[in-house]
Design an enzyme around this catalytic site. Structure first.
Site, PDB file in Angstrom:
ATOM      1  N   ASP A  91      11.091 -16.341   9.094  1.00  9.98           N
ATOM      2  CA  ASP A  91       9.890 -17.165   9.242  1.00  9.98           C
ATOM      3  C   ASP A  91       9.774 -18.225   8.154  1.00  9.98           C
ATOM      4  OD1 ASP A  91       9.236 -15.601  11.407  1.00  9.98           O
ATOM      5  OD2 ASP A  91       7.791 -14.361  10.319  1.00  9.98           O
ATOM      6  N   ASP A 108      12.215 -10.519   7.733  1.00 11.12           N
ATOM      7  CA  ASP A 108      11.203 -11.257   8.478  1.00 11.12           C
ATOM      8  C   ASP A 108      10.775 -12.511   7.723  1.00 11.12           C
ATOM      9  OD1 ASP A 108       9.423 -11.257  10.847  1.00 11.12           O
ATOM     10  OD2 ASP A 108       7.833 -11.107   9.364  1.00 11.12           O
ATOM     11  N   LYS A 114       8.201  -2.572  17.627  1.00 10.61           N
ATOM     12  CA  LYS A 114       8.166  -3.239  16.321  1.00 10.61           C
ATOM     13  C   LYS A 114       7.327  -2.509  15.295  1.00 10.61           C
ATOM     14  CE  LYS A 114       7.090  -7.579  13.988  1.00 10.61           C
ATOM     15  NZ  LYS A 114       6.542  -8.948  14.084  1.00 10.61           N
ATOM     16  N   PHE A 137      13.325  -3.691   3.924  1.00  9.94           N
ATOM     17  CA  PHE A 137      14.421  -4.315   4.674  1.00  9.94           C
ATOM     18  C   PHE A 137      13.861  -5.193   5.793  1.00  9.94           C
ATOM     19  CE2 PHE A 137      17.002  -3.360   8.623  1.00  9.94           C
ATOM     20  CZ  PHE A 137      17.912  -4.394   8.448  1.00  9.94           C
ATOM     21  N   ASP A 177      -5.190  -4.522  14.329  1.00 10.53           N
ATOM     22  CA  ASP A 177      -4.588  -5.556  13.492  1.00 10.53           C
ATOM     23  C   ASP A 177      -4.750  -6.937  14.130  1.00 10.53           C
ATOM     24  OD1 ASP A 177      -3.274  -5.318  10.909  1.00 10.53           O
ATOM     25  OD2 ASP A 177      -1.581  -6.336  11.823  1.00 10.53           O
ATOM     26  N   ASP A 178      -4.551  -7.009  15.438  1.00 10.44           N
ATOM     27  CA  ASP A 178      -4.700  -8.277  16.143  1.00 10.44           C
ATOM     28  C   ASP A 178      -6.150  -8.770  16.074  1.00 10.44           C
ATOM     29  OD1 ASP A 178      -2.063  -7.965  16.756  1.00 10.44           O
ATOM     30  OD2 ASP A 178      -2.355  -7.632  18.899  1.00 10.44           O
ATOM     31  N   LYS A 189       0.804  -1.225   0.000  1.00 14.65           N
ATOM     32  CA  LYS A 189       0.000   0.000   0.000  1.00 14.65           C
ATOM     33  C   LYS A 189       0.837   1.275   0.000  1.00 14.65           C
ATOM     34  CE  LYS A 189      -3.607  -2.407   2.623  1.00 14.65           C
ATOM     35  NZ  LYS A 189      -4.335  -2.492   3.915  1.00 14.65           N
ATOM     36  N   PHE A 233      -3.574   1.058  16.363  1.00 12.61           N
ATOM     37  CA  PHE A 233      -3.488   0.378  15.068  1.00 12.61           C
ATOM     38  C   PHE A 233      -3.177  -1.113  15.246  1.00 12.61           C
ATOM     39  CE2 PHE A 233      -0.970  -1.066  11.426  1.00 12.61           C
ATOM     40  CZ  PHE A 233      -1.728  -0.643  10.341  1.00 12.61           C
ATOM     41  N   ASP A 263       9.348  -9.702  19.734  1.00 15.36           N
ATOM     42  CA  ASP A 263       8.274 -10.507  19.160  1.00 15.36           C
ATOM     43  C   ASP A 263       8.691 -11.963  19.031  1.00 15.36           C
ATOM     44  OD1 ASP A 263       5.692 -10.853  18.025  1.00 15.36           O
ATOM     45  OD2 ASP A 263       6.551 -10.777  16.022  1.00 15.36           O
ATOM     46  N   ARG A 289       4.190 -13.058   0.043  1.00 19.74           N
ATOM     47  CA  ARG A 289       4.104 -11.731   0.640  1.00 19.74           C
ATOM     48  C   ARG A 289       3.534 -10.792  -0.417  1.00 19.74           C
ATOM     49  NH1 ARG A 289       4.673  -8.885   5.520  1.00 19.74           N
ATOM     50  NH2 ARG A 289       6.425 -10.234   6.115  1.00 19.74           N
TER      51      ARG A 289
END
Length: 411
Positions: free
Chosen positions: A168, A164, A258, A159, A301-302, A118, A297, A235, A173
């Site tokens: 993971d 990430d 984060k 970056f 998101d959670d 976005k 925010f 995290d 993505r």
């Protein structure tokens, strides 16, 4: 040296209805008995209400569309128009060191990873700059510098994202294969992330070294980069803990470090530096508000990760399976009885769809959607009041534009 995120979200927003709230000059915030960051008495009051309450994030879009959508097609197009210049600048720097092959590879890295998504953070930098500078002082040259700063933020985001995804071992993505999954890339992606990060500072030197704010811009990007990597570490560490060990303090530390710093404070502060702001108190007040927005925010998101519509959010939530220290998990453990806590311990962090659904059912049994709806409304009103009480020369509309964009979002 680097300041870790502080407990900035006030713990008693309902007091706003009775007493005026002013921005403290202290970095400390008082703590109290809370559930999900809200006072216990407020949550209990909401639970006693017999009428059902609409889940505003998912169902209620009472805020005018014009108030929530802040990026026009023209602004997005103008922002994208500068990206080829960014690529040209960076490949030129690489070629200056007789690294032609590396320059060609860097172009592929940038084009595949940076302009996707976005681009909210980068465009926010530009929009904030426009709000901070009088219209008669906006020039094509200064606007292009704002666009370059925005692309620096997007490079920092890339970056973090590519790193990430490697950690993971993710597959996709933004609707495409993760960079390390592309044929011929693999673990070369690690060096590519370093090229992106250092390319950001190469752009900064090439385009901003003649300005008085150059050192401030460079130090800010270094600081936020460090803070965000600390947040990523938090995290990762917490994702290996038992859900019974999750705390709201840990959750807030993860969120501020984060997400909040580089998503909200960084674009805004970069624009302030470019606009010529020097008052330390103006930056402090802005940081307080923007970190509050960042917390708001991330809680959204959670919630959307669990209860959002994948067709709208564009992703299938995995916080439960990934054992994430999420707002929902923390609040569930705060409110659960002994039997319910055992369900959380037995089922949270498991891939089994039956156990995942049991956690979601438990969230509903604990009335977390209602608690969230209360949190969303109270947080919005608190932040809006906080904005209206700022006094150090930053236009209120600059903050309200961001707040209205994220309020009641569904993706």
């Amino acid at each position: 040296m680097f300041k870790l995120a502080r407990q900035l979200l006030p713990q008693q927003p309902h007091i706003l209805k009775r007493l005026p709230r002013f921005i403290s000059t202290s970095d400390e915030a008082k703590s109290g008995e809370t559930i999900g960051g809200l006072p216990t008495d407020l949550v209990n009051e909401q639970k006693l209400k017999k009428t059902s309450r609409t889940l505003s994030t998912l169902q209620n879009h009472s805020a005018p569309i014009a108030a929530r959508v802040t990026v026009s097609k023209d602004e997005s197009r103008d922002f994208m128009a500068v990206f080829p210049d960014v690529v040209r600048d960076l490949t030129g720097v690489a070629r200056a060191y007789n690294c032609n092959d590396a320059a060609n590879w860097l172009a592929k890295v940038l084009q595949y990873n940076v302009p996707r998504g976005k681009k909210n953070r980068g465009i926010l930098t530009v929009l904030t700059y426009k709000n901070l500078v009088p219209a008669d002082q906006l020039t094509p040259e200064s606007l292009k510098l704002a666009h370059y700063l925005g692309w620096c933020v997007e490079m920092l985001q890339s970056f973090f994202i590519v790193s990430d995804d490697v950690m993971d071992n993710s597959t996709t993505r933004r609707g495409q294969l993760c960079w390390h999954r592309v044929e011929g890339v693999g673990l070369t992606a690690i060096n590519d992330t370093l090229m992106i990060e250092n390319g950001m500072f190469a752009i900064l030197k090439k385009r901003f070294s003649h300005l008085d704010c150059y050192v401030d811009l460079m130090e800010l990007l270094h600081e936020i980069s460090f803070i965000t990597t600390c947040g990523q570490s938090l995290d990762q560490v917490n994702s290996h803990r038992k859900v019974s060990e999750f705390t709201m303090d840990n959750y807030k530390s993860i969120v501020y470090n984060k997400t909040a710093y580089y998503t909200f404070y960084l674009p805004f502060a970069l624009a302030m530096h470019l606009a010529g702001y020097k008052d330390a108190e103006a930056f402090r007040q802005s940081k307080t508000i923007l970190l509050e927005m960042g917390h708001f925010f991330q809680v959204q998101d959670d919630f959307l990760d669990c209860f959002g519509n994948p067709e709208v959010t564009g992703k299938i939530g995995t916080d439960i399976q990934d054992n994430k220290c999420s707002w929902l998990a923390v609040v569930a453990m705060q409110r659960a009885n002994a039997e319910q806590k055992q369900v959380m311990i037995d089922c949270y962090g498991q891939e089994d769809p039956i156990k995942v659904n049991r956690i979601k059912e438990l969230y509903k049994e604990l009335s977390l959607p209602t608690t969230y709806a209360t949190f969303e409304e109270e947080s919005y009103n608190m932040i809006k009041t906080h904005i209206q009480q700022t006094s150090r020369g930053v236009p209120h509309q600059s903050f309200l534009q961001i707040l209205n964009k994220i309020y009641q979002r569904d993706s």
